[in-house]
Design an enzyme around this catalytic site. Structure first.
Site, mmCIF file in Angstrom:
data_model
loop_
_atom_site.group_PDB
_atom_site.id
_atom_site.type_symbol
_atom_site.label_atom_id
_atom_site.label_comp_id
_atom_site.label_asym_id
_atom_site.label_seq_id
_atom_site.Cartn_x
_atom_site.Cartn_y
_atom_site.Cartn_z
ATOM 1 N N SER A 1 0.806 -1.221 0.000
ATOM 2 C CA SER A 1 0.000 0.000 0.000
ATOM 3 C C SER A 1 0.838 1.271 0.000
ATOM 4 O O SER A 1 0.358 2.328 -0.399
ATOM 5 C CB SER A 1 -0.948 0.016 1.203
ATOM 6 O OG SER A 1 -0.234 0.178 2.414
ATOM 7 N N LYS B 1 0.721 4.695 6.820
ATOM 8 C CA LYS B 1 0.062 5.524 5.806
ATOM 9 C C LYS B 1 0.686 6.913 5.809
ATOM 10 O O LYS B 1 1.467 7.269 6.685
ATOM 11 C CB LYS B 1 -1.445 5.638 6.087
ATOM 12 C CG LYS B 1 -2.192 4.312 6.159
ATOM 13 C CD LYS B 1 -2.213 3.576 4.833
ATOM 14 C CE LYS B 1 -2.908 2.219 4.971
ATOM 15 N NZ LYS B 1 -2.840 1.431 3.715
#
Length: 204
Positions: free
Chosen positions: A70, A114
């Site tokens: 990701s 993230k």
């Protein structure tokens, strides 16, 4: 008159021998346990280092191993990331920071990595595969190849919320799906990559 001659020899007196009890005369096992030696010294230092690392890991820093793609290409699957636990005690998270966070609403308390895209009080809109912050298109130079930023939507962040996304947008479960993240879910900031090669996050 007694002419007998005493032929018995008087026993000689043997002086007691001093026993060398110095470290050099003791067995290797004794020296290993009590007297030092290379192995003993190395063991002591290893134990001390492990204790110090355990304290640092508990209170200040830790290592996060990336699982998944990701955050590619910034971080790849299997990368070891050095991150700070206390950096946000005195400072606020900033746009562009790569953070370690707990997954909101996940009872297993799974940890994710993230990037912060939106800050408290901002309006975040995703349309035409681009990110807009307060109606201004965001230039995301950390995305090194063309990727779509679907699904679209509009989010207005509260005074304690952050909008986070993965750099690999088509393969990231982030605020587009689970919503903005409260500051209490942010556990720390990624500082550098340890493996496969040391690299400061500011250079990524």
């Amino acid at each position: 008159m007694n002419n007998e001659v005493n032929t018995e020899v008087a026993p000689s007196v043997i002086a007691p021998q001093e026993i060398d009890v110095s470290i050099g005369s003791r067995s290797w096992l004794y020296k290993l346990i009590y007297g030092g030696g290379i192995i003993f010294d190395l063991t002591k230092w290893l134990v001390l280092i492990l204790v110090v690392l355990a304290i640092i890991n508990t209170l200040f820093f830790s290592v996060f191993v990336v699982s998944g793609v990701s955050m590619s290409p910034t971080f790849k699957d299997g990368d070891w990331i050095f991150w700070s636990k206390n950096i946000y005690n005195d400072t606020k998270p900033q746009r562009g920071d790569i953070i370690i966070l707990s997954y909101p609403g996940d009872p297993t308390n799974k940890t994710y990595i993230k990037r912060i895209v939106g800050l408290p009080g901002e309006k975040i809109e995703i349309k035409d595969e681009y990110v807009f912050v307060n109606d201004a298109k965001k230039d995301e130079d950390y995305i090194r190849y063309s990727v779509g930023t679907d699904p679209g939507g509009v989010w207005t962040l509260t005074s304690d919320q952050y909008f986070v996304m993965g750099d690999n947008r088509p393969n990231s479960n982030d605020s587009r799906y689970f919503g903005p993240v409260g500051k209490r879910f942010i556990r720390g900031k990624a500082i550098s990559r340890l493996l496969p090669a040391f690299q400061l996050t500011s250079d990524m």
